[in-house]
Scaffold this motif. Structure first.
Motif, PDB file in Angstrom:
ATOM      1  N   GLU A  74      -5.089  -8.217 -13.912  1.00 57.51           N
ATOM      2  CA  GLU A  74      -4.927  -7.688 -15.614  1.00 57.51           C
ATOM      3  C   GLU A  74      -5.491  -8.870 -15.961  1.00 57.51           C
ATOM      4  N   GLY A  75      -4.893  -9.821 -15.791  1.00 55.58           N
ATOM      5  CA  GLY A  75      -5.829 -11.045 -16.777  1.00 55.58           C
ATOM      6  C   GLY A  75      -6.683  -9.994 -17.511  1.00 55.58           C
ATOM      7  N   GLN A  76      -7.539 -10.915 -18.232  1.00 61.32           N
ATOM      8  CA  GLN A  76      -8.797 -10.894 -19.578  1.00 61.32           C
ATOM      9  C   GLN A  76      -9.896 -10.676 -19.198  1.00 61.32           C
ATOM     10  N   GLU A  84     -10.657  -5.331 -10.756  1.00 60.60           N
ATOM     11  CA  GLU A  84     -11.268  -4.385 -11.275  1.00 60.60           C
ATOM     12  C   GLU A  84     -12.768  -4.441 -12.223  1.00 60.60           C
ATOM     13  N   THR A  85     -13.386  -3.103 -12.214  1.00 60.10           N
ATOM     14  CA  THR A  85     -14.533  -3.739 -13.107  1.00 60.10           C
ATOM     15  C   THR A  85     -14.669  -2.508 -13.998  1.00 60.10           C
ATOM     16  N   ARG A  86     -15.701  -3.144 -15.173  1.00 60.46           N
ATOM     17  CA  ARG A  86     -14.873  -2.300 -15.858  1.00 60.46           C
ATOM     18  C   ARG A  86     -17.063  -2.119 -17.178  1.00 60.46           C
ATOM     19  N   PHE A 108      -9.147  -3.173  -7.127  1.00 61.10           N
ATOM     20  CA  PHE A 108      -9.932  -3.381  -5.873  1.00 61.10           C
ATOM     21  C   PHE A 108      -8.526  -4.688  -5.548  1.00 61.10           C
ATOM     22  N   GLU A 109      -8.107  -4.048  -4.351  1.00 55.81           N
ATOM     23  CA  GLU A 109      -6.848  -4.441  -3.711  1.00 55.81           C
ATOM     24  C   GLU A 109      -7.263  -5.715  -2.749  1.00 55.81           C
TER      25      GLU A 109
END
Lengths: 123, 418
Positions: free
Chosen positions: B348-350, B383-385, B413-414
């Motif tokens: 949950e960083g930048q 995470e991807t967006r 994705f863990e």
């Protein structure tokens, strides 16, 4: 008096048993179902990780009982397709039909009569 | 009679190409018999796929490396075991009250028509259903695809415009039904005529995949190709194109492949609509249509709330392990509108742009992306967006629908770095 009451009760009990006892093929099918199908399709065919099998129109894609037998035999059980005996496949299909009220009373499902048994809803 | 011309075809060419008579192929009755004789569920070796249903195989997306998905890694979504097709008997019938010149094609006729090649991904409407269970706590029905109900092929196809110009499309035509008389009794799907008119070159009848004829599992001898719509629209083993001035209702736009839920409308049939193996009571939502923007890393998902498929590499709750140190993380992004950018973040960083790996053709093709990561020991969430060329961006929540369609939330994705 007590004996007469017991007799009546026992007759009622026998009557109830006769009413709910499944025909042998359907009973075998239930056994097969619970052992090989219920884990994914639910204890009563209500569905689970796999699709429901019991309910209005749930089997109609197969059109007739032979197609359903054929599909089931080719693809099931999910982890070991084609691993059951032929009579077990017929039995489990009979059980599915029974559960959907599609099996006529006294009907012994087999390769000779399955094509004529329609799974399409009466309209 | 008025006709809508959507291709560049000259009628005399057609008369040369189509020399077939009116003999009916009787394919409807062939269907289930062919299926009965086919004592196999798939024709291809399915060992490189994930077993998620009797006739359904997800792709192992975490093993993807190539731009074009090899056939043996291409997902399969079939309703019935693969049918055996008698090529001599096979016909593609084009008819209906929406065309003025009905005709039939043999396989050879089809191959002689003008064709195109294009790289397009195909995706099942249920791709990402797993995330309803794992990330949104929504109880939906259907197979546990993970993120593997998508693959990309190079297709060779006859554009639908070429076919409908030959058939003489009438201006009052409303829907085109792609139907298989071979794949069980109830397989096919309609498409609004507006889609065909907007994309006469992109939608078509495919006969080739990745440089070869279609393989049996993917619709040999021919299938519809409707890029950008869920794979259900791309009817395999096609035998019939029916153009109607009314609408069609079938298994795969009512009981299945429909978006059903409080946030979706319920469609209403018209009085002259055609019902095939469906009833008005089956219509409880809206036909699933265009797909949306998605992305994924080539990592298996950690499954806690859904049952892992039989041959899934991770047990319940297990995370994939990667080695500490500099890693290159890789993934894929796709949208019917093409991809503009892919962002990623760690713990949950930048949000940071990933590097898009050429080619990035736009349209209904996917793009690969990658980014470096200095992985430190411990558990991390990646995470991807993706953002597509129409400006759509992956959301963090999507509306509930019973069959678990259209889930394009940002996937989590863990990983366990060791």
């Amino acid at each position: 008096m007590t004996a007469a009451l017991l007799l009546v009760l026992s007759q009622l009990w026998v009557g109830a048993q006769t009413q709910t006892a499944l025909p042998p093929q359907v009973a075998l099918g239930q056994k097969v179902y619970l052992a090989h199908c219920a884990a994914c399709h639910g204890q009563k065919g209500e569905g689970g990780s796999a699709h429901p099998l019991v309910g209005p129109g749930k089997l109609r894609s197969y059109q007739n009982a032979f197609n359903l037998y054929n599909y089931t035999k080719l693809t099931m059980p999910f982890d070991r397709p084609q691993s059951l005996k032929d009579e077990e496949y017929w039995a489990v299909v009979a059980y599915m039909l029974h559960a959907n009220d599609l099996l006529p009373k006294g009907f012994l499902l087999n390769a000779d009569n399955a094509r004529a048994l329609s799974l399409l809803p009466a309209r | 009679m008025d006709q809508v011309r959507i291709g560049g075809f000259r009628r005399r060419d057609f008369m040369k190409l189509v020399g077939v008579g009116g003999a009916s192929a009787m394919l409807g009755s062939l269907g289930l018999q062919a299926q009965a004789q086919a004592q196999r569920i798939f024709a291809k070796d399915d060992s490189k796929l994930l077993n998620i249903g009797a006739t359904v195989r997800s792709a192992k997306w975490w093993e993807f490396t190539s731009y074009i998905t090899p056939v043996d890694r291409f997902f399969i979504r079939s309703r019935y075991p693969v049918p055996t097709v008698d090529l001599k008997a096979w016909r593609l019938k084009v008819h209906g009250d929406g065309v003025s010149r009905p005709f039939e094609l043999t396989y050879d006729d089809l191959l002689k028509l003008p064709s195109r090649r294009a790289i397009r991904y195909l995706e099942c409407n249920g791709n990402g259903r797993t995330l309803f269970w794992e990330q949104l706590n929504m109880n939906v029905r259907g197979g546990n695809w993970g993120l593997g109900a998508v693959s990309q092929g190079e297709w060779e196809y006859v554009p639908i415009g070429e076919i409908l110009d030959r058939a003489g499309l009438k201006p009052e035509a409303r829907e085109v039904l792609f139907w298989s008389g071979i794949d069980g009794p109830d397989t096919g799907r309609p498409l609004p005529i507006s889609e065909v008119l907007n994309r006469p070159e992109e939608i078509g009848i495919a006969f080739g995949m990745n440089g070869d004829p279609l393989t049996p599992d993917h619709g040999f001898p021919a299938r519809a190709l409707v890029p950008g719509w869920g794979g259900a629209a791309s009817t395999k083993w096609i035998t019939e194109i029916k153009v109607s001035t009314n609408r069609f209702w079938v298994r795969m736009n009512t009981r299945e492949e429909a978006d059903i839920g409080p946030d979706y409308p319920v469609e209403r049939p018209g009085p002259n609509d055609e019902f095939r193996a469906a009833t008005p009571e089956d219509i409880r939502g809206v036909m699933a249509r265009r797909q949306n923007v998605k992305s994924f890393l080539t990592l298996p998902l950690t499954l806690r709330k859904s049952r892992p498929p039989a041959n899934y590499p991770l047990a319940v709750g297990e995370r994939p392990k990667i080695s500490a140190g500099l890693q290159v993380m890789r993934g894929y992004a796709h949208s019917p509108f093409g991809i503009r950018q892919v962002l990623y973040r760690i713990d949950e960083g930048q949000w940071t742009p990933a590097t898009l790996v050429p080619p990035n053709l736009g349209g209904v093709s996917w793009v690969r992306f990658e980014f470096p990561w200095q992985a430190s020991r411990g558990v991390h969430v990646l995470e991807t967006r993706a953002i597509d060329r129409a400006g759509n961006m992956q959301p963090f929540a999507v509306p509930f629908n019973e069959l678990g369609h259209m889930n394009n939330v940002v996937p989590r994705f863990e990983v366990e770095v060791v």
